[in-house]
Every structure is written in C-alpha cells, then in structure tokens.
Design an enzyme around this catalytic site. Structure first.
Site, PDB file in Angstrom:
ATOM      1  N   SER A  38       9.796 -20.165  -5.830  1.00  0.00           N
ATOM      2  CA  SER A  38       9.472 -20.015  -7.259  1.00  0.00           C
ATOM      3  C   SER A  38      10.225 -20.961  -8.193  1.00  0.00           C
ATOM      4  CB  SER A  38       9.756 -18.570  -7.691  1.00  0.00           C
ATOM      5  OG  SER A  38      11.110 -18.267  -7.449  1.00  0.00           O
ATOM      6  N   CYS A 135      19.904  -5.161  11.999  1.00  0.00           N
ATOM      7  CA  CYS A 135      21.302  -4.913  11.632  1.00  0.00           C
ATOM      8  C   CYS A 135      21.952  -3.783  12.434  1.00  0.00           C
ATOM      9  CB  CYS A 135      21.400  -4.618  10.142  1.00  0.00           C
ATOM     10  SG  CYS A 135      20.049  -3.619   9.515  1.00  0.00           S
ATOM     11  N   GLN A 162      22.031   4.682   7.462  1.00  0.00           N
ATOM     12  CA  GLN A 162      21.821   3.297   7.031  1.00  0.00           C
ATOM     13  C   GLN A 162      21.864   3.141   5.516  1.00  0.00           C
ATOM     14  OE1 GLN A 162      18.898   2.648  10.786  1.00  0.00           O
ATOM     15  NE2 GLN A 162      18.794   1.006   9.287  1.00  0.00           N
ATOM     16  N   GLU A 236      12.071   1.069  13.313  1.00  0.00           N
ATOM     17  CA  GLU A 236      13.528   0.862  13.274  1.00  0.00           C
ATOM     18  C   GLU A 236      14.174   1.483  14.524  1.00  0.00           C
ATOM     19  OE1 GLU A 236      14.926  -0.960  11.029  1.00  0.00           O
ATOM     20  OE2 GLU A 236      17.045  -0.445  10.962  1.00  0.00           O
ATOM     21  N   LYS A 239      13.469  -0.546  17.737  1.00  0.00           N
ATOM     22  CA  LYS A 239      14.173  -1.828  17.851  1.00  0.00           C
ATOM     23  C   LYS A 239      15.474  -1.713  18.649  1.00  0.00           C
ATOM     24  CE  LYS A 239      12.504  -3.875  13.527  1.00  0.00           C
ATOM     25  NZ  LYS A 239      12.837  -4.134  12.119  1.00  0.00           N
ATOM     26  N   ARG A 263      18.205   6.899   6.378  1.00  0.00           N
ATOM     27  CA  ARG A 263      18.702   6.172   5.202  1.00  0.00           C
ATOM     28  C   ARG A 263      19.589   7.123   4.404  1.00  0.00           C
ATOM     29  NH1 ARG A 263      18.266   1.083   5.094  1.00  0.00           N
ATOM     30  NH2 ARG A 263      16.002   1.008   5.094  1.00  0.00           N
ATOM     31  N   HIS A 270      26.156   0.124   7.258  1.00  0.00           N
ATOM     32  CA  HIS A 270      25.437   1.016   8.157  1.00  0.00           C
ATOM     33  C   HIS A 270      26.482   1.724   9.040  1.00  0.00           C
ATOM     34  CE1 HIS A 270      21.692  -0.440   6.805  1.00  0.00           C
ATOM     35  NE2 HIS A 270      21.210  -1.019   7.889  1.00  0.00           N
TER      36      HIS A 270
HETATM   37  N1  HSE Z   1      15.868  -2.661   8.929  1.00  0.00           N
HETATM   38  C1  HSE Z   1      17.183  -2.525   8.416  1.00  0.00           C
HETATM   39  C2  HSE Z   1      17.274  -1.399   7.449  1.00  0.00           C
HETATM   40  C3  HSE Z   1      17.674  -3.756   7.726  1.00  0.00           C
HETATM   41  O1  HSE Z   1      16.231  -0.976   6.947  1.00  0.00           O
HETATM   42  O2  HSE Z   1      18.360  -0.916   7.178  1.00  0.00           O
HETATM   43  C4  HSE Z   1      17.419  -5.053   8.390  1.00  0.00           C
HETATM   44  O3  HSE Z   1      17.914  -5.176   9.681  1.00  0.00           O
END
Ligand code: HSE
Length: 371
Positions: A38, A135, A162, A236, A239, A263, A270
């Site tokens: 941008s 992460c 997280q 997530e 992974k 979260r 984290h």
């Molecule tokens: N997916 C991760 C999260 C962040 O939502 O905390 C990136 O690795």
C-alpha cells in the site's frame, strides 16, 4: 552483498523482526529492499532504509530482482504472490511465516536450534522455501527440546493458553479496548459480585466491541482457534502433530502430539500446560538436567510458588527470547508421566526469531559458497 526484499515489515511480526535486526546488527549482512502492498513510492521511515523508496510488493518484476524474499505479510499474500514468482522463473530463497507453504514437501519448516542440520542439508540440496512454523509448535519444541533429544517422549498432550497477538494486531487492539470497557464497568460498583454482574452484562451487550475477536475475550476465554479441521480438531490443534513431526523429521514414525488450543487474554505470550508420557520412568532431577541444558534459550523454573509466580507467566516472559518451562512434577499415573508448564513470546521465538535466524543461515551459506 545479497539483496533481501522485506514484505510486511510495517506489521506486528515484521516490526518485531526489524527490531531484532537492529539489536543484532543484522542489517550489515545484506542489502535490504522494502516492499509494501500500500505504500509503494513513499520513503521508507526505518533507519536501516536510509530514505530509500518503498517498492511495490505486487510487482513480480521488482520482487524477482531479490536474492531472498522475506515476508511477514500473511498467508493471503503468499498464496497470491509466491506462485506468480515461481511461474516467472524466480529461483531465489523464499522465507515466510505463513502456513500456506509449510507442509509442501519441498518446504523446510525452520526452527534451527532443533533442525539446524536439516536446514543446511536442504540448502545444499537446492531447497528454496524456508517457512517459520506455527508459534505454539515452535515454542513447545524448544521447551521440551532436552526430552526430545534424549528420545524420552512417547507422547505429549499440550493444552494451550494462546495470546491475542497470535490473532494479529487488530485482535490485540480490540482485546485492549475490551479490557478498558470491562475496567470502566467494574469501577461502577464496589463489591466483587456486583462488579461481576455489571461486567457480565457489558460482555453480553450487543455494543461490546468484538468484531475481530468474534466473542468477548477480556474477562473470558475462547476454546477455539482457527477453522474446523478433522476428527473434532481445529486446524491449530492439527498443526501440533503435523508440523511438529515435520520439524523433528519424524513423519514416518510420528510422535503423537495433541491437545486443545485456547485463546486467553494475555497479549503476546503463548503458554502451554503439558502432559508428557515418557518412554520409561525417570526421576525429576534427570529430567530437569535434560530440559535446562537443551538450548541457549530454555529457562528452567523450579517447581516452587515464588519462582513460578516470578518467572513462569506471560507478564514475566513477554518481550524476551526466554522459553520458560517449569511446574515439572510426576503425575499420579506413574513415574513415566510428567506435568509441566511453558511460556514463550509468540512474536519472538513464535514468529520473528526463526525467520531472522534462517535468513542469516542462508546468507552465510551462500557467502561461503561464493568464497
Ligand atoms: N496461529 C497462531 C495463533 C499464531 O492463532 O495464536 C500464528 O502461529
């Protein structure tokens, strides 16, 4: 000097990355070019750019002039631009932090304290795509590195806590706005129970700001991260085992790694509560020695109240490269089961640091080949 194109340097991970380049004087090792989707044509405000003009991050011709491209711009940018670059015949090195390319066979997921040898082998074999891992996966593997090296783990279950930064800058800012409103509401009453009622009503109000977090996160938590994936897991959660085993080069004999991703309202660290099944019963002092000597960043916190409160929290670890791990103890199931807790900065070792380090690895390998 190698030409390195940086994309996404204005964002949160990109800013942390540039801060680390400053701290380590990495800028001296390459010629940086600053791309933006941008701001093309404007002057780059970073000191390292020395007033250079910002280039267009969608211009394949300009991008193709780079020896190395490092993007922290996100998955959609990678999806759009990477195939066009390769189709245009660009054979440079691509480094990014998105999940888009991670599981491709030709990609190496980079976490050099764990798989530095594999990164160098991939470079020698002509590898061109070096991708930062998820992460939570990177932070987990660094924390339990000593137990992995000793091949002591039969399986790991990780329950994550997280931080908002994992959801991006807008997610984090919205959480802070939520905290502000929650604080203001709470201040309108003078007993904990009446404060809670006011806060609860505020969280449930249609005007409470959660367009990014989707539901309130301040004074709450969200046990769902990313999209539905398979067998009841979120992407997530999937992974952990998929990427973790790729980093460990164990895809043929995968280490089971599974759990729930949640979260919480911390900002950029984290945390993970771990249940680990060992391959044999082991005493805690043996495990402690293995954990604390595994790499330069792991910081073992004794399983004591004061030490835990002082050093094993997001408040203590944020903004550092420490991988704190503590609460180590045997679980009731037997001496081959342990519980532990780990905290790491999502923007540093969880995102920017593996990219910074692989950039330097690629540069030194290319320079040594030129000598
Ligand atoms: N997916 C991760 C999260 C962040 O939502 O905390 C990136 O690795």
């Amino acid at each position: 000097m190698l030409k390195v194109g940086l994309i996404g340097w204005r964002g949160m991970v990109g800013s942390v990355l540039c801060g680390r380049f400053d701290e380590e004087n990495d800028w001296a090792g390459f010629q940086p070019f600053f791309f933006s989707t941008s701001k093309a044509g404007e002057s780059c405000p970073l000191a390292a750019a020395r007033g250079a003009s910002i280039l267009d991050a969608k211009n394949i011709n300009e991008l193709s002039k780079m020896d190395i491209l490092l993007s922290t711009q996100g998955g959609s940018y990678t999806e759009e631009i990477y195939p066009k670059l390769r189709a245009a015949g660009w054979t440079g090195y691509w480094i990014d932090a998105a999940s888009t390319l991670r599981m491709k066979e030709e990609s190496t997921i980079v976490l050099d304290p764990i798989n530095g040898a594999a990164i160098k082998e991939a470079l020698k074999a002509g590898g061109r795509d070096f991708i930062g891992g998820n992460c939570t996966v990177s932070l987990l593997l660094l924390a339990i590195h000593g137990l992995l090296k000793a091949d002591l783990i039969e399986w790991v279950s990780s329950m994550t806590y997280q931080a908002a930064s994992g959801g991006g800058a807008a997610f984090m800012s919205e959480l802070l706005k939520q905290y502000q409103l929650v604080g203001e509401k709470g201040a309108q009453a003078d007993t904990a129970l009446s404060q809670e009622i006011l806060v609860r009503d505020e969280l449930r109000s249609p005007s409470f700001p959660c367009s990014v977090t989707k539901v309130p996160l301040a004074a709450s938590l969200i046990p769902w991260i990313d999209v539905p994936w398979q067998d009841g897991r979120t992407k997530e959660e999937w992974k952990a085992m998929a990427e973790g085993n790729k980093i460990l080069d164990r895809t043929a004999n995968p280490l089971p790694i599974d759990g729930l991703c949640v979260r919480v309202g911390s900002l950029r660290c984290h945390s993970q509560g771990l249940t680990i099944k060992l391959r044999r019963p082991a005493e805690l002092n043996e495990l402690e020695e293995l954990i604390k000597n595994a790499n330069s960043w792991v910081r073992y916190i004794p399983n004591e109240a004061e030490a835990t409160r002082a050093a094993l929290t997001p408040a203590a670890v944020s903004g550092t490269l420490d991988i704190a791990i503590g609460r180590l103890h045997h679980l009731a199931m037997g001496k081959d089961y342990i519980g532990a807790f780990t905290v790491g900065d999502q923007l540093l070792w969880g995102a920017a640091e593996p990219l910074r380090r692989v950039l330097n690895i690629i540069i030194s390998q290319l320079e040594s080949e030129q000598c």
